[in-house]
Design an enzyme around this catalytic site. Structure first.
Site: not given
Ligand SMILES: O=c1ccn([C@@H]2O[C@H](COP(=O)(O)O)[C@@H](O)[C@H]2O)c(=O)[nH]1
Length: 242
Positions: A40, A67, A69, A72, A126, A217
């Site tokens: 990603k 990614d 997102k 608009d 999340t 991470r």
């Protein structure tokens, strides 16, 4: 463990390459196997290094989830989705809260592409819990908002949504096996949560019906990222076999 029916792919892990240095991202990518994970590219890497870093990862053989997102006006989002398709990415996303017209514009534009990426709608981040939603004027539980946004994504022809593993089972049950569920907010047992609030383990997320697990991470910051990925893949395999 009861496996909820879904279109489980063979390699569910999408490694989030959130790095400030392209050298760090490529050093990790070159050690990873495109047969065992997808990658990603998010806002940090893309803003620093642009489309070239996506192309370089694809040259290594990886399917890339871009990614960014998008959120608009419909014309702008549709054009951005077309640009992502031209880049050859495997998956692209938009915020479902951008509304019906924006989602339909994105869908229509990608339908005109020869090789459209999967079009995925972000529901509730999340990192947000009930109190965070209330603070931005959204009353109710995260799962209620996720389900409403998932229904809008489904009726406007999106291929799936981003949600937390906590909502995966209800969305799977409500919207069927072909609607792809992409879940960040995934942590191996004992791993630091960081800024994630709605979290499950990889095996729990798959058992709840997730198709793809976005994990950053716990892999990228591990002392041995390859071992961390292997351990997660093994826990996923065990879950899928049971
Ligand atoms: O609701 C969302 C949507 C996207 N993300 C992204 O996933 C990864 C998660 O990284 P971790 O290091 O495993 O927390 C990150 O790139 C986010 O931008 C998300 O976390 N939640």
């Amino acid at each position: 463990m009861t496996q909820i029916q879904s279109i489980q792919p063979i390699k569910p892990i999408i490694v989030a390459l959130d790095f400030a240095s392209d050298a760090s991202a490529f050093t990790l990518a070159e050690q990873l196997d495109p047969a065992r994970c997808r990658l990603k590219v998010g806002k940090e890497l893309f803003t620093r290094f642009g489309p070239a870093c996506v192309e370089q990862l694809q040259r290594l053989g990886f399917e890339v989830f871009l990614d960014l997102k998008f959120h608009d006006i419909p014309n702008t989002v549709a054009a951005a989705c077309a640009a992502a398709a031209d880049l050859g990415v495997w998956m692209v996303n938009v915020h479902v809260s951008g509304g019906r017209a924006m989602l339909e514009a994105a869908r229509d534009r990608l339908n005109q592409c020869t090789h459209p990426p999967l079009l995925i709608g972000v529901t509730v981040l999340t990192s947000l819990d009930r109190a965070d939603l209330a603070a931005i004027g959204c009353a109710g539980e995260p799962h209620e908002r996720v389900f409403a946004l998932a229904q809008l994504a489904h009726t406007t022809g999106l291929d799936g949504i981003v949600c937390s593993p906590h909502e995966a089972a209800s969305v799977r049950a409500g919207l069927g096996p072909n609607f792809r569920l992409v879940t960040p907010g995934v942590r191996p047992a004992g791993a630091a949560l960081g800024d994630q609030k709605r979290v499950m383990t990889p095996a729990e997320a798959l058992a709840a019906g997730a198709d793809y697990l976005v994990i950053g991470r716990p892999i990228t910051q591990a002392t041995d990222p390859l071992s961390a990925l292997d351990a997660i893949n093994q826990s996923c395999l065990n879950c899928l076999e049971n």
